[in-house]
Write a protein that holds these residues in place. Structure first.
Motif, PDB file in Angstrom:
ATOM      1  N   ALA A 298       0.879  -1.088   0.002  1.00 12.67           N
ATOM      2  CA  ALA A 298       0.017  -0.035  -0.073  1.00 12.67           C
ATOM      3  C   ALA A 298       1.013   1.337   0.218  1.00 12.67           C
ATOM      4  CB  ALA A 298      -1.096  -0.060   1.151  1.00 12.67           C
ATOM      5  N   HIS A 299       0.222   2.427  -0.614  1.00 12.64           N
ATOM      6  CA  HIS A 299       1.204   3.612  -0.756  1.00 12.64           C
ATOM      7  C   HIS A 299       1.664   4.219   0.653  1.00 12.64           C
ATOM      8  CE1 HIS A 299      -1.961   6.421   0.956  1.00 12.64           C
ATOM      9  NE2 HIS A 299      -2.578   5.548   0.554  1.00 12.64           N
ATOM     10  N   GLN A 300       0.817   4.001   1.731  1.00 13.94           N
ATOM     11  CA  GLN A 300       1.433   4.389   3.012  1.00 13.94           C
ATOM     12  C   GLN A 300       2.373   3.436   3.532  1.00 13.94           C
ATOM     13  OE1 GLN A 300      -1.759   3.100   2.365  1.00 13.94           O
ATOM     14  NE2 GLN A 300      -2.436   1.996   3.973  1.00 13.94           N
ATOM     15  N   THR A 301       2.461   2.407   3.309  1.00 10.22           N
ATOM     16  CA  THR A 301       3.791   1.401   3.478  1.00 10.22           C
ATOM     17  C   THR A 301       5.083   2.078   2.727  1.00 10.22           C
ATOM     18  OG1 THR A 301       2.357  -0.232   4.146  1.00 10.22           O
ATOM     19  CG2 THR A 301       4.891  -0.745   3.724  1.00 10.22           C
ATOM     20  N   VAL A 302       4.882   2.087   1.491  1.00 14.28           N
ATOM     21  CA  VAL A 302       6.074   2.371   0.648  1.00 14.28           C
ATOM     22  C   VAL A 302       6.486   3.804   0.860  1.00 14.28           C
ATOM     23  CG1 VAL A 302       6.690   2.998  -1.685  1.00 14.28           C
ATOM     24  CG2 VAL A 302       4.898   1.191  -1.199  1.00 14.28           C
ATOM     25  N   THR A 303       5.866   4.751   1.308  1.00 12.19           N
ATOM     26  CA  THR A 303       6.054   6.374   1.575  1.00 12.19           C
ATOM     27  C   THR A 303       6.846   6.315   2.847  1.00 12.19           C
ATOM     28  OG1 THR A 303       4.013   6.871   2.216  1.00 12.19           O
ATOM     29  CG2 THR A 303       4.526   7.267   0.008  1.00 12.19           C
ATOM     30  N   ARG A 304       6.246   5.578   3.868  1.00 10.00           N
ATOM     31  CA  ARG A 304       6.725   5.508   5.118  1.00 10.00           C
ATOM     32  C   ARG A 304       8.220   4.873   5.122  1.00 10.00           C
ATOM     33  NH1 ARG A 304       4.952   4.072  10.401  1.00 10.00           N
ATOM     34  NH2 ARG A 304       3.074   5.022   9.935  1.00 10.00           N
ATOM     35  N   LEU A 305       8.377   3.605   4.222  1.00 10.80           N
ATOM     36  CA  LEU A 305       9.707   3.237   4.356  1.00 10.80           C
ATOM     37  C   LEU A 305      10.709   4.059   3.524  1.00 10.80           C
ATOM     38  CD1 LEU A 305       8.794  -0.807   3.560  1.00 10.80           C
ATOM     39  CD2 LEU A 305       9.600   0.514   5.855  1.00 10.80           C
ATOM     40  N   ILE A 306      10.319   4.767   2.599  1.00 14.72           N
ATOM     41  CA  ILE A 306      11.075   5.813   1.844  1.00 14.72           C
ATOM     42  C   ILE A 306      11.398   6.890   2.793  1.00 14.72           C
ATOM     43  CG2 ILE A 306      11.244   7.240  -0.271  1.00 14.72           C
ATOM     44  CD1 ILE A 306       9.949   5.138  -1.745  1.00 14.72           C
ATOM     45  N   THR A 307      10.702   7.512   3.527  1.00 19.88           N
ATOM     46  CA  THR A 307      10.728   8.558   4.514  1.00 19.88           C
ATOM     47  C   THR A 307      11.833   8.242   5.644  1.00 19.88           C
ATOM     48  OG1 THR A 307       8.267   9.314   3.970  1.00 19.88           O
ATOM     49  CG2 THR A 307       9.815  10.242   5.833  1.00 19.88           C
ATOM     50  N   ASP A 308      11.504   6.753   6.171  1.00 20.72           N
ATOM     51  CA  ASP A 308      12.764   6.282   7.222  1.00 20.72           C
ATOM     52  C   ASP A 308      14.182   6.486   6.585  1.00 20.72           C
ATOM     53  OD1 ASP A 308      10.594   5.687   8.762  1.00 20.72           O
ATOM     54  OD2 ASP A 308      10.749   3.553   8.552  1.00 20.72           O
ATOM     55  N   ILE A 309      14.129   6.374   5.282  1.00 22.04           N
ATOM     56  CA  ILE A 309      15.455   6.481   4.751  1.00 22.04           C
ATOM     57  C   ILE A 309      16.103   8.002   4.893  1.00 22.04           C
ATOM     58  CG2 ILE A 309      16.883   5.985   2.541  1.00 22.04           C
ATOM     59  CD1 ILE A 309      15.117   4.042   2.127  1.00 22.04           C
ATOM     60  N   ALA A 310      15.017   8.820   4.536  1.00 24.92           N
ATOM     61  CA  ALA A 310      15.356  10.137   4.741  1.00 24.92           C
ATOM     62  C   ALA A 310      15.605  10.762   5.803  1.00 24.92           C
ATOM     63  CB  ALA A 310      14.315  11.029   3.926  1.00 24.92           C
ATOM     64  N   ASP A 311      14.826  10.043   7.103  1.00 26.18           N
ATOM     65  CA  ASP A 311      14.936  10.441   8.228  1.00 26.18           C
ATOM     66  C   ASP A 311      16.468  10.090   8.655  1.00 26.18           C
ATOM     67  OD1 ASP A 311      12.325  11.262   8.156  1.00 26.18           O
ATOM     68  OD2 ASP A 311      11.845   9.978   9.743  1.00 26.18           O
ATOM     69  N   ALA A 312      16.903   8.887   8.457  1.00 30.28           N
ATOM     70  CA  ALA A 312      18.094   8.171   8.975  1.00 30.28           C
ATOM     71  C   ALA A 312      19.072   9.176   8.263  1.00 30.28           C
ATOM     72  CB  ALA A 312      18.197   6.705   8.503  1.00 30.28           C
ATOM     73  N   THR A 313      19.129   9.304   7.181  1.00 24.14           N
ATOM     74  CA  THR A 313      20.042  10.029   6.361  1.00 24.14           C
ATOM     75  C   THR A 313      20.263  11.624   6.947  1.00 24.14           C
ATOM     76  OG1 THR A 313      19.713   9.154   4.140  1.00 24.14           O
ATOM     77  CG2 THR A 313      20.811  11.090   4.188  1.00 24.14           C
ATOM     78  N   THR A 314      19.199  12.139   7.520  1.00 22.85           N
ATOM     79  CA  THR A 314      19.371  13.504   8.142  1.00 22.85           C
ATOM     80  C   THR A 314      19.941  13.311   9.357  1.00 22.85           C
ATOM     81  OG1 THR A 314      17.142  14.276   6.982  1.00 22.85           O
ATOM     82  CG2 THR A 314      18.112  15.360   8.894  1.00 22.85           C
ATOM     83  N   ARG A 315      19.474  12.381  10.200  1.00 22.43           N
ATOM     84  CA  ARG A 315      20.163  12.223  11.338  1.00 22.43           C
ATOM     85  C   ARG A 315      21.856  11.706  11.504  1.00 22.43           C
ATOM     86  NH1 ARG A 315      14.735  10.126  13.082  1.00 22.43           N
ATOM     87  NH2 ARG A 315      15.405   8.112  12.285  1.00 22.43           N
ATOM     88  N   ARG A 316      22.160  11.022  10.343  1.00 21.39           N
ATOM     89  CA  ARG A 316      23.463  10.709  10.160  1.00 21.39           C
ATOM     90  C   ARG A 316      24.273  11.971   9.851  1.00 21.39           C
ATOM     91  NH1 ARG A 316      27.325   8.119  12.474  1.00 21.39           N
ATOM     92  NH2 ARG A 316      29.085   7.700  11.151  1.00 21.39           N
ATOM     93  N   LEU A 317      23.533  12.919   9.092  1.00 21.52           N
ATOM     94  CA  LEU A 317      24.257  13.993   8.781  1.00 21.52           C
ATOM     95  C   LEU A 317      24.495  14.972  10.011  1.00 21.52           C
ATOM     96  CD1 LEU A 317      22.697  14.872   5.321  1.00 21.52           C
ATOM     97  CD2 LEU A 317      25.174  14.425   5.663  1.00 21.52           C
TER      98      LEU A 317
END
Length: 604
Positions: A298-317
């Motif tokens: 479902a779209h809400q699963t796909v977008t959540r997982l993709i956003t998780d990657i952006a969140d992790a990237t931001t925190r690593r930066l």
């Protein structure tokens, strides 16, 4: 006459898929009725007795305020939406000119869709998700967590806590006061912080435990836990609902599940040594999107997982920035807004972010935070999260301010809702904390929600501003496409598709003082809170699912073809079936926009 009706049905979808004998029997059940110009076929809320198919003439479909949603001509059916739901008209149907209709009795229609799945698929606008194997990506935390975890008071002696853990064979105990989580004590804590330091057995748990551990709600995805464990190097996740401990999920609980590819990306991100490495990892997101869409997630699963990657990237930066610049002079909080703030990122995303800084900050301290913001924003841009065209980023000093300034921002936007305030509100009311001192946002969010809900003038302006994004509806059962330029003859699935629903969700959230930022979660929370009618809310949710799924499928198809994903889709790329349902979804969105504009449907 029956023969003529059967011939008409044979050339009209979906009746053309019926066997000849079934179609002939159906023709015998159908009546022909003539409707004079100006006469109602049915009004919104009226009990429906038939499904109608237009032979000649024109039928206008309107909402409660009389605004035309569709103009229907020959071979168009109408009335099915009400018959498929509660048996009442969902809209008003009126003859704009003298019309001849085929009338299929409601009982005959229901038997037709029951006996013939292909007809059902055409008329059923809810589109239930295809059955999928349940795995770690899609499971809710509540489906896997251990309920009623072992607890103790913070003042409990260490030896007593250890004995309770041994007796139950568990690896952790949660320190609570009432039902609130105060800390967590694991076997690793006992080894590293108690035994290794020579703490006496009578030491209170509070002196050894990890205080204020990260928690997640039971509605979170199990994948969210896995990502957090990998990134933060933790092994236990308390589960909290409305401030109350309801469960625990540990790394042991997850060992029987295979980590998803999104988790593999998070693992690599958490260990990345520099921005260039992060960029190489994030560049694999398009492949992940294709995989997730191809798996019928479902779209809400796909977008959540993709956003998780952006969140992790931001925190690593942020971590890399602090390693380079040194510790911050005062606490700060990095927040995302826009699609990242709503956890709705797709294969096309820029960056929208800001910094809230502790009020103890002094003017000289801004040099540090300016450097931190530049490091992180530059790193996000290198990774493909491009600079915001409107400069709504923490690199802009306007969006890098002490908490007291942010309070004043929101106060002024609400009290003086000029066009700029309306535009900024549409972005900044979707804020979500990403990294730093989370407490800086709690009171600000609560104060803002309360102030916005009480200000009817501000809400009226917000509703008006939201109507600038209209669904791409053409009156004659088609789509209003882009008329010129690079994207001529396409529809914009972002600005004319998902954004109108995003705007409605934000209005519902402010009306109901709902803290969630995700659009789908806002709609569901608004239904439960009575901030939107149950019927309208569920229709809007289904419409949003249709539009958002179509957008992701479009982007995945582009990636598979080796193209750069975008939000512009040609209606010709869809089948007749898909176009019909997508247009119906846009009609629902338009109906809910009209209800909001008229003060109906979104207020309890």
């Amino acid at each position: 006459m029956t023969t003529d009706i059967a011939q008409t049905l044979a050339t009209t979808h979906p009746y053309d898929v019926l066997p000849d004998d079934v179609r002939a029997e159906l023709a015998r059940e159908i009546a022909i009725i003539d409707i004079p110009a100006g006469q109602l076929v049915y009004a919104k809320g009226a009990v429906l007795t038939h499904l109608y198919l237009i032979l000649s003439g024109r039928i206008d479909i309107t909402d409660e305020g009389g605004e035309i949603l569709s103009i229907l001509g020959p071979r168009n059916s109408f009335g099915e939406r009400g018959l498929m739901k509660d048996g009442r008209g969902a809209v008003t149907a009126q003859a704009a000119e003298a019309s001849r209709l085929l009338a299929i009795p409601a009982a005959v229609f229901h038997k037709l869709v029951k006996d013939h799945p292909r007809v059902l698929r055409f008329f059923d606008r809810t589109r239930p998700a295809a059955a999928r194997k349940q795995d770690i990506t899609t499971m809710a935390l509540s489906d896997l967590m251990t309920h009623a975890p072992l607890t103790c008071r913070p003042e409990t002696q260490l030896i007593e806590a250890a004995r309770q853990m041994r007796a139950l064979g568990v690896s952790c105990i949660i320190a609570t006061e009432g039902e609130a989580v105060r800390g967590i004590l694991t076997t690793g804590d006992i080894t590293a912080r108690a035994v290794a330091e020579g703490c006496p057995p009578e030491t209170p748990v509070a002196q050894v435990m990890t205080p204020d551990p990260m928690t997640l709600p039971p509605t979170a995805l199990v994948a969210d836990v896995l990502h957090a464990m990998i990134e933060r190097k933790i092994t236990h996740m308390p589960v909290v609902a409305a401030g109350r401990l309801v469960g625990i999920l540990t790394q042991t609980d997850l060992t029987r599940f295979q980590a998803t590819s999104s988790a593999a990306l998070i693992r690599e991100i958490a260990a990345a040594a520099d921005r260039a490495t992060l960029a190489r990892i994030v560049a694999r997101i398009p492949d992940l999107l294709v995989q997730l869409v191809g798996g019928q997630n479902a779209h809400q699963t796909v977008t959540r997982l993709i956003t998780d990657i952006a969140d992790a990237t931001t925190r690593r930066l942020l971590t890399l920035a602090e390693a380079k610049l040194g510790p911050p002079p005062v606490p700060y909080l990095w927040l995302a807004c826009g699609s990242q703030g709503r956890q709705e990122q797709t294969g096309v995303s820029d960056q929208d972010n800001c910094l809230i800084i502790d009020d103890a900050v002094t003017p000289p301290d801004d040099a540090y935070f300016a450097a931190l913001a530049k490091f992180v924003s530059d790193g996000l841009d290198e990774a493909g999260y491009f600079y915001c065209p409107g400069d709504m980023m923490a690199t802009n000093i306007k969006w890098r301010q002490p908490l007291r300034v942010w309070r004043d921002y929101f106060r002024r936007w609400i009290n003086v809702p000029n066009p700029e305030a309306q535009m900024l509100s549409s972005v900044m009311f979707d804020l979500r904390p990403i990294g730093g001192h989370m407490a800086l946002f709690d009171d600000l969010q609560a104060e803002t929600l309360a102030a916005a809900a009480k200000n009817s003038i501000f809400m009226a302006h917000l509703v008006s501003n939201s109507l600038k994004h209209q669904p791409p509806l053409g009156l004659f059962r088609g789509f209003a496409t882009v008329r010129s330029g690079e994207h001529k003859n396409t529809i914009d699935l972002k600005h004319n598709g998902v954004v109108p629903v995003v705007d409605l969700g934000r209005i519902y959230a402010l009306t109901g003082q709902l803290p969630v930022a995700n659009t789908r979660a806002r709609i569901l929370a608004a239904i439960e809170a009575g901030a939107v009618s149950a019927t309208g809310g569920h229709d809007l949710r289904d419409a949003y699912d249709m539009i958002a799924d179509t957008r992701l499928a479009h982007q995945a198809a582009q990636i598979r073809r080796g193209e750069k994903p975008d939000n512009f889709m040609a209606p010709a790329d869809l089948s007749d079936f898909e176009r019909s349902h997508l247009r119906d979804a846009f009609v629902v969105v338009k109906t809910m926009q009209n209800a909001a504009a008229a003060g109906r449907g979104y207020l309890s």
